[in-house]
Design a protein around this motif. Structure first.
Motif, short mmCIF file in Angstrom:
data_model
loop_
_atom_site.label_atom_id
_atom_site.label_comp_id
_atom_site.label_asym_id
_atom_site.label_seq_id
_atom_site.Cartn_x
_atom_site.Cartn_y
_atom_site.Cartn_z
N ASP A 1 0.83 -1.20 0.00
CA ASP A 1 0.00 0.00 0.00
C ASP A 1 0.87 1.26 0.00
OD1 ASP A 1 -2.38 -1.57 0.12
OD2 ASP A 1 -2.14 -1.75 2.28
N HIS B 1 -0.49 2.30 5.14
CA HIS B 1 -1.94 2.12 5.07
C HIS B 1 -2.37 2.14 3.61
CE1 HIS B 1 -6.22 2.87 5.96
NE2 HIS B 1 -5.93 2.37 7.16
N SER B 2 -3.55 1.65 3.34
CA SER B 2 -4.06 1.64 1.97
C SER B 2 -4.56 3.01 1.51
CB SER B 2 -5.19 0.61 1.82
OG SER B 2 -6.25 0.93 2.70
N ASP B 3 -4.88 3.89 2.46
CA ASP B 3 -5.40 5.23 2.15
C ASP B 3 -4.27 6.25 2.30
OD1 ASP B 3 -6.71 7.66 1.94
OD2 ASP B 3 -8.16 7.23 3.53
N TYR B 4 -3.88 6.88 1.19
CA TYR B 4 -2.75 7.82 1.25
C TYR B 4 -3.06 9.04 2.11
CZ TYR B 4 -4.80 11.17 -2.04
OH TYR B 4 -5.60 12.10 -2.64
N LYS B 5 -4.31 9.45 2.17
CA LYS B 5 -4.65 10.60 3.02
C LYS B 5 -4.44 10.26 4.49
CE LYS B 5 -7.91 12.69 -0.17
NZ LYS B 5 -9.30 13.09 -0.41
N TYR B 6 -4.77 9.04 4.86
CA TYR B 6 -4.53 8.58 6.23
C TYR B 6 -3.03 8.58 6.52
CZ TYR B 6 -4.12 5.52 10.27
OH TYR B 6 -3.79 4.99 11.49
#
Length: 75
Positions: A28, A50-55
């Motif tokens: 990710d 994490h899979s969400d770049y914003k996170y």
């Protein structure tokens, strides 16, 4: 530009830091900030995956600012 990069830009060179951002289908998104001791070794101060770049960007920003508060008295 997100805040993590602005904060890093203010402190990175002066503190001898290195930032890496990586993405692949296997791991990710990953962002690390490392304080270089010498050319061979360093100390990882931020490591978020994490899979969400914003996170990843938000969590890394919080961890980096906390480290700056603890070690440098502020950011």
């Amino acid at each position: 530009m997100t805040d993590i990069f602005e904060v890093y830009d203010r402190h990175g060179a002066r503190l001898g830091l290195k930032i890496e951002i990586y993405h692949s289908n296997i791991v990710d998104w990953r962002l690390t900030i490392e304080k270089r001791k010498n050319l061979e070794e360093g100390c990882v101060i931020v490591d978020v995956q994490h899979s969400d770049y914003k996170y990843v960007l938000a969590k890394a920003e919080v961890e980096f600012k906390e480290w700056l508060l603890e070690t440098n008295g502020g950011y």
